[in-house]
Design an enzyme around this catalytic site. Structure first.
Site, PDB file in Angstrom:
ATOM      1  N   ASP A 166       1.011  -1.055  -0.122  1.00  0.00           N
ATOM      2  CA  ASP A 166       0.035   0.004   0.086  1.00  0.00           C
ATOM      3  C   ASP A 166       0.773   1.015  -0.088  1.00  0.00           C
ATOM      4  OD1 ASP A 166      -2.127   1.575   0.419  1.00  0.00           O
ATOM      5  OD2 ASP A 166      -2.700   0.903   1.691  1.00  0.00           O
ATOM      6  N   ARG A 170      -0.397   9.008   0.491  1.00  0.00           N
ATOM      7  CA  ARG A 170      -0.646   9.428   1.653  1.00  0.00           C
ATOM      8  C   ARG A 170      -0.391   8.186   2.732  1.00  0.00           C
ATOM      9  NH1 ARG A 170      -3.531   5.595  -1.603  1.00  0.00           N
ATOM     10  NH2 ARG A 170      -3.314   3.295  -1.038  1.00  0.00           N
ATOM     11  N   ASN A 171       0.910   7.459   2.696  1.00  0.00           N
ATOM     12  CA  ASN A 171       0.843   7.058   3.760  1.00  0.00           C
ATOM     13  C   ASN A 171       1.966   6.741   3.906  1.00  0.00           C
ATOM     14  OD1 ASN A 171      -1.041   5.246   4.140  1.00  0.00           O
ATOM     15  ND2 ASN A 171      -1.063   3.319   3.164  1.00  0.00           N
ATOM     16  N   ASP A 184       1.825   3.035   7.980  1.00  0.00           N
ATOM     17  CA  ASP A 184       1.342   2.103   7.180  1.00  0.00           C
ATOM     18  C   ASP A 184       1.664   0.253   6.576  1.00  0.00           C
ATOM     19  OD1 ASP A 184      -1.894   1.396   7.319  1.00  0.00           O
ATOM     20  OD2 ASP A 184      -2.046   3.639   7.577  1.00  0.00           O
TER      21      ASP A 184
END
Ligand code: ADE
Length: 305
Positions: A166, A170-171, A184
């Site tokens: 992922d 955003r992570n 994350d």
């Protein structure tokens, strides 16, 4: 109630080492929220010393399998150990109450938000679907440094046979001095045993960041993390805009199948775009490695100093 398999595994001895007394942890405002969990600001008191931390918890609606996922994330953080470009574990509350994972607090928030805050809309002609064009208020050198940091953290993960699954802006969290840190690990898997992790069930998936083989064959490897890294590089150069903006998942997948790829963001240097397109080679073995990406980015960065 049946205890979780992970709770009674030999890992419990390693987890003991990381156990934090609940009494020393005060929760503050919410920093982020996901499907089943949330991250809160925290104040940790330990032997008279107080430090600011981030605390990952489960929502009340979380299922047993969500709980297992969070424990899995804890295991991965323990395995990964300390690295400047990976968010580090401070400890965890695993006993006598809800599971809480305490990690280092990144004062500058997530990379995607940072990029959006530091971009300005321009009047430049958009090459793609009449989307507005965003220009950076940050020096190109800084933007490339984010890529170097992430490639560095991911080299460490890849060396440990850990697949993130992922990787996206955003992570990525930004520490003091804007050091980028991979975060994350909710979807991460240690693939030490099977070299290709095949996901059997369908759930919410980060389609726009997924490699060809992940989209069409549910295969996740370090090479599919490389594809996602290419999309992350694109996000950096496009200042946090959504990849394949204006496209639905199905149309995006059709385009990828037909050999189509993300276009060069207007302010992106040619050499960086070449690098990201290499991450999107259909055959996983044709893509570069993280150490290779890191040194290429460092070399390109020299030209902007
Ligand atoms: N949001 C999610 N995790 C965070 C962290 N560790 N630091 C700051 N903001 C966050």
């Amino acid at each position: 109630e049946k205890p979780s398999k992970l709770l009674v595994s030999p890992q419990v001895t390693t987890l003991n080492f990381w156990e934090i007394p609940r009494a020393g942890l005060k929760l503050g405002r919410r920093l982020g929220s996901g499907q089943f969990g949330e991250v809160r600001l925290g104040e940790l008191r330990n032997r008279g010393l107080t430090s600011t931390v981030a605390v990952k918890t489960l929502k009340d609606s979380a299922s047993d399998s969500d709980k297992k996922d969070l424990l899995g994330e804890l295991e991965i953080l323990v395995t990964v150990g300390r690295h400047d470009n990976i968010i580090s574990l401070v400890g965890a509350c695993t006993r006598d109450g809800p599971l809480m994972i305490v990690v280092e607090y990144a004062p500058n928030g997530c990379l995607k938000d940072w990029l959006k805050t530091n971009s300005v809309e321009t009047n430049a002609e958009s090459a793609y679907q009449n989307q507005p064009v965003y220009a950076s208020q940050l020096p190109m050198e800084q933007l490339i440094q984010f890529g170097v940091d992430v490639a560095n953290g991911m080299s460490h993960l890849a060396a440990l046979q850990c697949v993130h699954r992922d990787l996206a802006a955003r992570n990525i969290l930004l520490g003091g001095n804007l050091v980028a840190k991979v975060s994350d690990f909710g979807l991460s898997r240690d693939i030490y045993e099977d070299s290709e992790y095949v996901k059997s069930t369908q759930s919410k998936l980060p389609l726009r960041w997924m490699a060809y083989e992940s989209l069409f064959y549910n295969v996740y490897t370090t090479q599919s993390d490389i594809w996602s890294f290419g999309v992350l590089l694109w996000e950096i150069m496009a200042m946090g805009t959504l990849p394949y903006e204006g496209m639905k998942g199905k149309r995006m997948m059709d385009m990828i199948k037909d050999g189509g790829r993300l276009q060069k963001p207007s302010s992106c240097p040619e050499e960086i775009y070449t690098l990201m397109t290499r991450c999107w080679e259909t055959l996983p073995e044709d893509r570069p490695t993280f150490p290779e990406l890191k040194s290429s980015l460092i070399r390109i960065m020299q030209g902007f100093k």
